[in-house]
Design a protein around this motif. Sequence first.
Motif, PDB file in Angstrom:
ATOM      1  N   ILE A 245      40.108  33.905  41.634  1.00  0.00           N
ATOM      2  CA  ILE A 245      39.712  34.604  42.750  1.00  0.00           C
ATOM      3  C   ILE A 245      40.278  35.499  43.335  1.00  0.00           C
ATOM      4  O   ILE A 245      40.170  35.943  44.338  1.00  0.00           O
ATOM      5  N   ALA A 246      41.832  35.463  43.798  1.00  0.00           N
ATOM      6  CA  ALA A 246      42.674  36.520  43.590  1.00  0.00           C
ATOM      7  C   ALA A 246      42.298  37.800  43.806  1.00  0.00           C
ATOM      8  O   ALA A 246      43.135  38.577  43.862  1.00  0.00           O
ATOM      9  N   SER A 247      41.852  37.942  42.659  1.00  0.00           N
ATOM     10  CA  SER A 247      41.986  39.237  41.789  1.00  0.00           C
ATOM     11  C   SER A 247      41.080  39.901  42.236  1.00  0.00           C
ATOM     12  O   SER A 247      40.810  41.116  43.059  1.00  0.00           O
ATOM     13  N   CYS A 248      39.603  38.890  42.280  1.00  0.00           N
ATOM     14  CA  CYS A 248      38.239  39.759  43.310  1.00  0.00           C
ATOM     15  C   CYS A 248      38.834  40.037  45.136  1.00  0.00           C
ATOM     16  O   CYS A 248      37.896  40.838  44.894  1.00  0.00           O
ATOM     17  N   ARG A 249      39.325  38.601  45.155  1.00  0.00           N
ATOM     18  CA  ARG A 249      39.684  39.076  46.973  1.00  0.00           C
ATOM     19  C   ARG A 249      41.050  40.599  47.454  1.00  0.00           C
ATOM     20  O   ARG A 249      40.594  41.263  48.008  1.00  0.00           O
ATOM     21  N   ALA A 250      41.643  40.361  45.986  1.00  0.00           N
ATOM     22  CA  ALA A 250      42.932  41.308  46.167  1.00  0.00           C
ATOM     23  C   ALA A 250      42.588  43.284  45.798  1.00  0.00           C
ATOM     24  O   ALA A 250      42.440  44.092  46.394  1.00  0.00           O
ATOM     25  N   PHE A 251      40.583  42.915  45.551  1.00  0.00           N
ATOM     26  CA  PHE A 251      40.251  44.132  45.290  1.00  0.00           C
ATOM     27  C   PHE A 251      38.661  44.361  46.254  1.00  0.00           C
ATOM     28  O   PHE A 251      37.787  45.494  46.225  1.00  0.00           O
ATOM     29  N   GLY A 252      38.992  43.360  47.468  1.00  0.00           N
ATOM     30  CA  GLY A 252      38.286  43.895  48.522  1.00  0.00           C
ATOM     31  C   GLY A 252      36.367  42.773  47.902  1.00  0.00           C
ATOM     32  O   GLY A 252      35.676  42.522  49.009  1.00  0.00           O
ATOM     33  N   GLY A 253      37.060  42.095  47.152  1.00  0.00           N
ATOM     34  CA  GLY A 253      35.634  41.300  46.979  1.00  0.00           C
ATOM     35  C   GLY A 253      35.836  39.520  48.127  1.00  0.00           C
ATOM     36  O   GLY A 253      36.412  39.753  48.395  1.00  0.00           O
ATOM     37  N   ALA A 254      34.300  38.991  47.552  1.00  0.00           N
ATOM     38  CA  ALA A 254      34.815  38.395  48.594  1.00  0.00           C
ATOM     39  C   ALA A 254      34.579  36.339  48.018  1.00  0.00           C
ATOM     40  O   ALA A 254      34.333  36.530  46.761  1.00  0.00           O
TER      41      ALA A 254
ATOM     42  N   ARG B 200      40.299  40.645  34.919  1.00  0.00           N
ATOM     43  CA  ARG B 200      38.874  41.559  35.071  1.00  0.00           C
ATOM     44  C   ARG B 200      37.815  41.368  35.567  1.00  0.00           C
ATOM     45  O   ARG B 200      37.558  42.070  36.202  1.00  0.00           O
ATOM     46  N   ILE B 201      37.802  39.845  35.685  1.00  0.00           N
ATOM     47  CA  ILE B 201      36.148  39.056  36.343  1.00  0.00           C
ATOM     48  C   ILE B 201      36.101  39.600  37.614  1.00  0.00           C
ATOM     49  O   ILE B 201      35.691  39.860  38.180  1.00  0.00           O
ATOM     50  N   GLY B 202      36.919  38.862  37.993  1.00  0.00           N
ATOM     51  CA  GLY B 202      37.719  39.264  39.495  1.00  0.00           C
ATOM     52  C   GLY B 202      37.559  40.748  39.747  1.00  0.00           C
ATOM     53  O   GLY B 202      36.820  40.977  40.672  1.00  0.00           O
ATOM     54  N   ALA B 203      38.327  41.322  38.991  1.00  0.00           N
ATOM     55  CA  ALA B 203      37.626  42.943  39.763  1.00  0.00           C
ATOM     56  C   ALA B 203      36.541  43.329  39.792  1.00  0.00           C
ATOM     57  O   ALA B 203      36.240  43.652  40.464  1.00  0.00           O
ATOM     58  N   LEU B 204      35.849  42.946  38.633  1.00  0.00           N
ATOM     59  CA  LEU B 204      34.604  42.849  38.561  1.00  0.00           C
ATOM     60  C   LEU B 204      33.486  43.229  39.463  1.00  0.00           C
ATOM     61  O   LEU B 204      32.948  43.141  39.870  1.00  0.00           O
ATOM     62  N   ILE B 205      33.343  41.566  39.670  1.00  0.00           N
ATOM     63  CA  ILE B 205      32.633  41.047  40.748  1.00  0.00           C
ATOM     64  C   ILE B 205      33.482  42.286  41.907  1.00  0.00           C
ATOM     65  O   ILE B 205      32.383  41.600  42.644  1.00  0.00           O
ATOM     66  N   ALA B 206      34.949  42.142  41.909  1.00  0.00           N
ATOM     67  CA  ALA B 206      35.061  43.015  43.822  1.00  0.00           C
ATOM     68  C   ALA B 206      34.074  44.517  43.605  1.00  0.00           C
ATOM     69  O   ALA B 206      33.520  44.718  44.476  1.00  0.00           O
TER      70      ALA B 206
ATOM     71  N   ASP C  11      37.093  50.459  35.230  1.00  0.00           N
ATOM     72  CA  ASP C  11      37.812  50.178  34.059  1.00  0.00           C
ATOM     73  C   ASP C  11      38.389  48.691  34.471  1.00  0.00           C
ATOM     74  O   ASP C  11      39.312  47.981  35.279  1.00  0.00           O
ATOM     75  N   LEU C  12      38.577  48.127  33.318  1.00  0.00           N
ATOM     76  CA  LEU C  12      38.756  46.918  32.995  1.00  0.00           C
ATOM     77  C   LEU C  12      39.598  46.541  32.350  1.00  0.00           C
ATOM     78  O   LEU C  12      41.045  45.441  32.365  1.00  0.00           O
ATOM     79  N   ASP C  13      40.297  47.777  31.679  1.00  0.00           N
ATOM     80  CA  ASP C  13      40.727  47.303  30.870  1.00  0.00           C
ATOM     81  C   ASP C  13      42.359  48.210  31.451  1.00  0.00           C
ATOM     82  O   ASP C  13      43.660  47.154  30.439  1.00  0.00           O
ATOM     83  N   SER C  14      42.298  47.760  32.522  1.00  0.00           N
ATOM     84  CA  SER C  14      43.865  48.222  32.677  1.00  0.00           C
ATOM     85  C   SER C  14      44.891  46.700  32.729  1.00  0.00           C
ATOM     86  O   SER C  14      45.648  47.022  33.455  1.00  0.00           O
TER      87      SER C  14
END
Lengths: 340, 340
Positions: free
Chosen positions: A55-64, A192-198, A203-206
């Motif tokens: 959740i935090a990864s998603c929100r940190a990249f601007g996701g809901a 990866r999943i949080g960033a992907l959703i956002a 690139d997710l491999d980072s």
Amino acid sequence: MERAAFLDRLAEYGGLARKTLLARLPEGEPARHLYQPMRDFCARSGKGIRPALLIASCRAFGGALNDALPSAAALELLHNAFLIHDDIQDQSETRRGVPCLHAELGVPLAINVGDAMMANAFRMLWDNIALLGPGTAARVLDEFDHLTSESLEGQALELGWIRDNALDVGPADYLRMTLKKTCWYSFIHPCRIGALIARGGGDLDSFNEFGFLLGAAFQIRDDILNLVGSEDRYGKEILGDLYEGKRTLMLARLAGALDGRDHARLTRFLATPRGARKEAEVVWVFDAMKRHDCIAYARTAADRLVEGAKAAFPTAFAGAAGEDRDFIAHLLDYMVEREA
Amino acid sequence: MERAAFLDRLAEYGGLARKTLLARLPEGEPARHLYQPMRDFCARSGKGIRPALLIASCRAFGGALNDALPSAAALELLHNAFLIHDDIQDQSETRRGVPCLHAELGVPLAINVGDAMMANAFRMLWDNIALLGPGTAARVLDEFDHLTSESLEGQALELGWIRDNALDVGPADYLRMTLKKTCWYSFIHPCRIGALIARGGGDLDSFNEFGFLLGAAFQIRDDILNLVGSEDRYGKEILGDLYEGKRTLMLARLAGALDGRDHARLTRFLATPRGARKEAEVVWVFDAMKRHDCIAYARTAADRLVEGAKAAFPTAFAGAAGEDRDFIAHLLDYMVEREA
């Protein structure tokens, strides 16, 4: 971010994932032998580090938040399914301070509860098709496919070592197994999943290096806690890993440090079936680990891994911002300070 | 349709599903403790009645073979996953004429192989998004979700009866459990999914009665085979169900037929843990079943269920045509003639 704010956010995200999860689990019959133990197990679930990181990864990249919740709930449910089967496989006795599910319900029904939890976890992901659109949903499914495969492959490695009574498991083998069994599903893929959703892609491999280093540190500390934690705090029986013959970094270190009669004694210990391992021998192994500084060695390794994760953090989370980015940074310190 | 043409088609469809399945299973490491046993188990898989029924249903309604293959392969894989966990839960010894996977690999690794098969089965279904479009793919996923839930609920019922040593399982309870554990995934959903893929929608509930009647007949005959089949032909240890305390229609009938000391003896037998059940008592139960015509009773019940399935067939398959419709009609006779 202050420790209190970090803990609040961890409790908030973990609680939201658990609530989402419980709202989507079946409630009907058979209750006593399937759905009630499933719900009870999930309701008792841990701190929710995995869903909170997602959740935090998603929100940190601007996701809901709402876009991340079904995936976070599915991940937590899959984690719980793994725990139930893992406890059977390891012949563990307690989990989260209470008897393991198979101790309560018997092995056959506990296997079945785990199966049903796994099926329900995958089911929750299908809802992403409507929530995120078929393209992103399919990519999230690919992420879950990978994390599940890696986890089960890591489990096969670890159980295979015990089955074959492997005596040559070195630190590199241990780290490779931990990458597979723990790091992918607990740390790398949540990011990866949080960033992907956002972001719907990119690139997710980072995240891979960061998650590996953090996950390996987490697992080593978890293994240390099994040796030196108090049973009350850890929630599992102490020295259970030694009774189980689990290949840990400390054991790998000890096998490399012993020679002559002591090495033969360790070999004989590992060749003994779990049920026949005597307390005196378990205590001898534990004392030998202390005598040869194996626990200090593992602690140092975990500290260095966390330092590595800290160094990898800015690159992994480049472009992330706000309190959720701070939350993840704080998670690193939380890992260091976790009592072990 | 001649028997030879039926058997050819069964072998063809079963073989195509197995080939599709093996082509999509991972081949890498860990081989010995995960992917090799998984592939070996699937390569040895049975006649493939479930995937054949799915493929024939699809083609009978004008669908394409290739559209059905991934779903047929996923169903066969899920079935194999169920078998591996089922054999652990039942403490079975042999399967398809060879030792059960857990006898070869140990329980912990066998649980893990079953988990990985289940995850791979769900993974195969995700490919339907590209193959069938997101709408139909989502409906196929819903069908699999239902069949998985029903199967695991049925398994919980059956295992729960053994766990609780339930003594009041009557024929209606047995049929309800069989509907859940066997009929949905083995008969009802293969028809539903085949028709769904062919037609992209339409009423699927018309298959439910047909599949229930056929599936219940199949399960009863399977239970009879465990009692009277030769071990060589059946591929499982004979009288294993009695050692296991499995609640079958024959046992339900026997419990209703016995009274006084004999009923008490059966009750004591069922209350004995599996490992402590003596051969002499197992033989006594078996003889009592014969003396009270329990096997003849179950055979008659199965015959009547097949007659019911035959009567339901024209309605269920209204609009279907060609050799694949004939194949399914022949499947009914095949069920009647199956040696039991």
